[in-house]
Write a protein that holds these residues in place. Structure first.
Motif, PDB file in Angstrom:
ATOM      1  N   VAL A  35       0.828  -1.273  -0.077  1.00  0.00           N
ATOM      2  CA  VAL A  35      -0.015   0.096  -0.073  1.00  0.00           C
ATOM      3  C   VAL A  35       1.027   1.251   0.007  1.00  0.00           C
ATOM      4  CG1 VAL A  35      -1.657   1.267   1.379  1.00  0.00           C
ATOM      5  CG2 VAL A  35      -2.025  -1.094   0.923  1.00  0.00           C
ATOM      6  N   LEU A  36       1.776   1.387   0.877  1.00  0.00           N
ATOM      7  CA  LEU A  36       2.910   2.420   0.764  1.00  0.00           C
ATOM      8  C   LEU A  36       3.642   2.488  -0.418  1.00  0.00           C
ATOM      9  CD1 LEU A  36       4.712   2.414   4.203  1.00  0.00           C
ATOM     10  CD2 LEU A  36       2.992   3.842   3.583  1.00  0.00           C
ATOM     11  N   GLY A  37       3.827   1.510  -1.136  1.00  0.00           N
ATOM     12  CA  GLY A  37       4.362   1.545  -2.435  1.00  0.00           C
ATOM     13  C   GLY A  37       3.432   2.175  -3.375  1.00  0.00           C
ATOM     14  N   VAL A  38       2.330   1.690  -3.533  1.00  0.00           N
ATOM     15  CA  VAL A  38       1.215   2.387  -4.278  1.00  0.00           C
ATOM     16  C   VAL A  38       0.959   3.748  -4.080  1.00  0.00           C
ATOM     17  CG1 VAL A  38      -1.306   2.072  -4.896  1.00  0.00           C
ATOM     18  CG2 VAL A  38       0.061  -0.093  -4.577  1.00  0.00           C
ATOM     19  N   ILE A  39       0.936   4.050  -2.964  1.00  0.00           N
ATOM     20  CA  ILE A  39       0.775   5.583  -2.545  1.00  0.00           C
ATOM     21  C   ILE A  39       2.008   6.498  -2.888  1.00  0.00           C
ATOM     22  CG2 ILE A  39       0.744   7.234  -0.714  1.00  0.00           C
ATOM     23  CD1 ILE A  39      -0.970   5.161   0.694  1.00  0.00           C
ATOM     24  N   LEU A  40       3.180   6.025  -2.991  1.00  0.00           N
ATOM     25  CA  LEU A  40       4.421   6.659  -3.513  1.00  0.00           C
ATOM     26  C   LEU A  40       4.317   6.731  -4.933  1.00  0.00           C
ATOM     27  CD1 LEU A  40       7.019   8.077  -2.699  1.00  0.00           C
ATOM     28  CD2 LEU A  40       8.183   5.626  -3.007  1.00  0.00           C
ATOM     29  N   VAL A  41       4.016   5.610  -5.584  1.00  0.00           N
ATOM     30  CA  VAL A  41       4.022   5.855  -7.149  1.00  0.00           C
ATOM     31  C   VAL A  41       2.928   6.536  -7.525  1.00  0.00           C
ATOM     32  CG1 VAL A  41       3.431   4.265  -9.190  1.00  0.00           C
ATOM     33  CG2 VAL A  41       4.842   3.255  -7.491  1.00  0.00           C
ATOM     34  N   ASN A  42       1.734   6.675  -6.959  1.00  0.00           N
ATOM     35  CA  ASN A  42       0.643   7.341  -7.267  1.00  0.00           C
ATOM     36  C   ASN A  42       1.045   8.777  -7.178  1.00  0.00           C
ATOM     37  OD1 ASN A  42      -1.840   8.568  -7.931  1.00  0.00           O
ATOM     38  ND2 ASN A  42      -2.623   8.262  -5.729  1.00  0.00           N
ATOM     39  N   CYS A  43       1.874   9.380  -6.026  1.00  0.00           N
ATOM     40  CA  CYS A  43       2.043  10.783  -5.855  1.00  0.00           C
ATOM     41  C   CYS A  43       3.158  11.027  -6.818  1.00  0.00           C
ATOM     42  CB  CYS A  43       2.845  10.768  -4.215  1.00  0.00           C
ATOM     43  SG  CYS A  43       1.277  10.608  -3.130  1.00  0.00           S
ATOM     44  N   ILE A  44       4.256  10.165  -7.198  1.00  0.00           N
ATOM     45  CA  ILE A  44       5.118  10.576  -7.901  1.00  0.00           C
ATOM     46  C   ILE A  44       4.410  10.627  -9.483  1.00  0.00           C
ATOM     47  CG2 ILE A  44       7.195   9.846  -9.101  1.00  0.00           C
ATOM     48  CD1 ILE A  44       8.196   8.755  -6.387  1.00  0.00           C
ATOM     49  N   VAL A  45       4.065   9.733  -9.752  1.00  0.00           N
ATOM     50  CA  VAL A  45       3.623   9.559 -11.324  1.00  0.00           C
ATOM     51  C   VAL A  45       2.296  10.705 -11.435  1.00  0.00           C
ATOM     52  CG1 VAL A  45       2.246   8.289 -12.962  1.00  0.00           C
ATOM     53  CG2 VAL A  45       4.067   7.229 -11.841  1.00  0.00           C
ATOM     54  N   LEU A  46       1.409  10.852 -10.566  1.00  0.00           N
ATOM     55  CA  LEU A  46       0.191  11.594 -10.834  1.00  0.00           C
ATOM     56  C   LEU A  46       0.499  13.208 -10.450  1.00  0.00           C
ATOM     57  CD1 LEU A  46      -2.961   9.372 -10.000  1.00  0.00           C
ATOM     58  CD2 LEU A  46      -1.951   9.842 -12.291  1.00  0.00           C
ATOM     59  N   GLY A  47       1.248  12.878  -9.533  1.00  0.00           N
ATOM     60  CA  GLY A  47       1.889  14.479  -9.135  1.00  0.00           C
ATOM     61  C   GLY A  47       2.354  15.168 -10.403  1.00  0.00           C
ATOM     62  N   GLY A  48       3.246  14.463 -11.222  1.00  0.00           N
ATOM     63  CA  GLY A  48       3.832  15.063 -12.289  1.00  0.00           C
ATOM     64  C   GLY A  48       2.783  15.401 -13.232  1.00  0.00           C
ATOM     65  N   LEU A  49       1.902  14.352 -13.423  1.00  0.00           N
ATOM     66  CA  LEU A  49       0.971  14.585 -14.588  1.00  0.00           C
ATOM     67  C   LEU A  49      -0.319  15.482 -14.225  1.00  0.00           C
ATOM     68  CD1 LEU A  49       0.561  10.858 -15.808  1.00  0.00           C
ATOM     69  CD2 LEU A  49       1.832  12.712 -16.929  1.00  0.00           C
ATOM     70  N   PHE A  50      -0.429  15.829 -13.003  1.00  0.00           N
ATOM     71  CA  PHE A  50      -1.664  16.584 -12.726  1.00  0.00           C
ATOM     72  C   PHE A  50      -1.685  18.047 -13.128  1.00  0.00           C
ATOM     73  CE2 PHE A  50      -4.236  19.150  -9.606  1.00  0.00           C
ATOM     74  CZ  PHE A  50      -5.349  18.441  -9.845  1.00  0.00           C
ATOM     75  N   ALA A 103       0.085  19.063 -15.803  1.00  0.00           N
ATOM     76  CA  ALA A 103      -0.240  19.079 -17.288  1.00  0.00           C
ATOM     77  C   ALA A 103      -1.501  18.713 -17.830  1.00  0.00           C
ATOM     78  CB  ALA A 103       0.764  17.717 -17.820  1.00  0.00           C
ATOM     79  N   LEU A 104      -2.261  17.869 -17.057  1.00  0.00           N
ATOM     80  CA  LEU A 104      -3.592  17.440 -17.113  1.00  0.00           C
ATOM     81  C   LEU A 104      -4.533  18.842 -16.896  1.00  0.00           C
ATOM     82  CD1 LEU A 104      -6.072  15.473 -17.645  1.00  0.00           C
ATOM     83  CD2 LEU A 104      -5.791  15.212 -14.948  1.00  0.00           C
ATOM     84  N   LEU A 105      -4.253  19.684 -15.939  1.00  0.00           N
ATOM     85  CA  LEU A 105      -4.957  20.888 -15.847  1.00  0.00           C
ATOM     86  C   LEU A 105      -4.728  21.929 -17.100  1.00  0.00           C
ATOM     87  CD1 LEU A 105      -4.370  21.583 -11.914  1.00  0.00           C
ATOM     88  CD2 LEU A 105      -6.602  20.863 -13.403  1.00  0.00           C
ATOM     89  N   ARG A 106      -3.541  22.014 -17.502  1.00  0.00           N
ATOM     90  CA  ARG A 106      -3.254  22.631 -18.622  1.00  0.00           C
ATOM     91  C   ARG A 106      -4.006  22.102 -19.981  1.00  0.00           C
ATOM     92  NH1 ARG A 106       1.632  23.473 -16.236  1.00  0.00           N
ATOM     93  NH2 ARG A 106       2.778  21.389 -17.520  1.00  0.00           N
ATOM     94  N   ALA A 107      -4.010  20.772 -19.908  1.00  0.00           N
ATOM     95  CA  ALA A 107      -4.795  20.235 -21.158  1.00  0.00           C
ATOM     96  C   ALA A 107      -6.222  20.555 -21.319  1.00  0.00           C
ATOM     97  CB  ALA A 107      -4.395  18.536 -21.243  1.00  0.00           C
ATOM     98  N   VAL A 108      -6.759  20.700 -19.949  1.00  0.00           N
ATOM     99  CA  VAL A 108      -8.248  20.928 -20.184  1.00  0.00           C
ATOM    100  C   VAL A 108      -8.333  22.412 -19.788  1.00  0.00           C
ATOM    101  CG1 VAL A 108      -8.832  18.863 -19.201  1.00  0.00           C
ATOM    102  CG2 VAL A 108      -8.570  20.549 -17.497  1.00  0.00           C
ATOM    103  N   GLY A 109      -7.366  23.301 -19.971  1.00  0.00           N
ATOM    104  CA  GLY A 109      -7.707  24.734 -19.967  1.00  0.00           C
ATOM    105  C   GLY A 109      -7.786  25.417 -18.369  1.00  0.00           C
ATOM    106  N   LEU A 110      -7.482  24.656 -17.513  1.00  0.00           N
ATOM    107  CA  LEU A 110      -7.421  25.098 -16.160  1.00  0.00           C
ATOM    108  C   LEU A 110      -6.158  25.562 -15.556  1.00  0.00           C
ATOM    109  CD1 LEU A 110      -9.895  22.534 -14.634  1.00  0.00           C
ATOM    110  CD2 LEU A 110     -10.553  24.985 -15.501  1.00  0.00           C
ATOM    111  N   ALA A 111      -5.232  26.064 -16.351  1.00  0.00           N
ATOM    112  CA  ALA A 111      -4.045  26.469 -15.746  1.00  0.00           C
ATOM    113  C   ALA A 111      -4.270  27.861 -15.263  1.00  0.00           C
ATOM    114  CB  ALA A 111      -3.074  26.698 -17.164  1.00  0.00           C
TER     115      ALA A 111
END
Length: 90
Positions: free
Chosen positions: A26-41, A43-51
């Motif tokens: 569970v800790l590993g999943v949380i860590l990967v989630n934070c690293i991967v989605l933290g970096g993509l978030f 970019a995702l906001l910019r892609a939908v026009g919420l920069a």
């Protein structure tokens, strides 16, 4: 998630190796989630026009744009919330 898994397993003195594996997974999943989605978030906001519009003064000087976005997000969240409420009722 971490609090839920720690609550679900026995106290540390009574844990089996399987319990420890579950916690570290569970800790590993949380860590990967934070690293991967933290970096993509952003970019995702910019892609939908919420920069971000810039400074706070820019946002407050143009109240129609941000308030329209907030209202749209609020409507979307209320829709999701209404759909999820029956699933989480006890």
């Amino acid at each position: 998630a971490f609090a839920l898994i720690v609550h679900a397993v026995p106290p540390q003195s009574m844990r089996k190796p399987e319990d420890e594996l579950l916690i570290t997974t569970v800790l590993g999943v949380i860590l990967v989630n934070c690293i991967v989605l933290g970096g993509l978030f952003p970019a995702l906001l910019r892609a939908v026009g919420l920069a971000p519009c810039g400074t706070v003064a820019t946002i407050s000087s143009n109240p129609s744009g941000p308030s329209r976005v907030r209202k749209g997000l609020d409507r979307a969240w209320n829709h999701v919330d209404r759909r999820l409420q029956p699933l989480f009722r006890v």
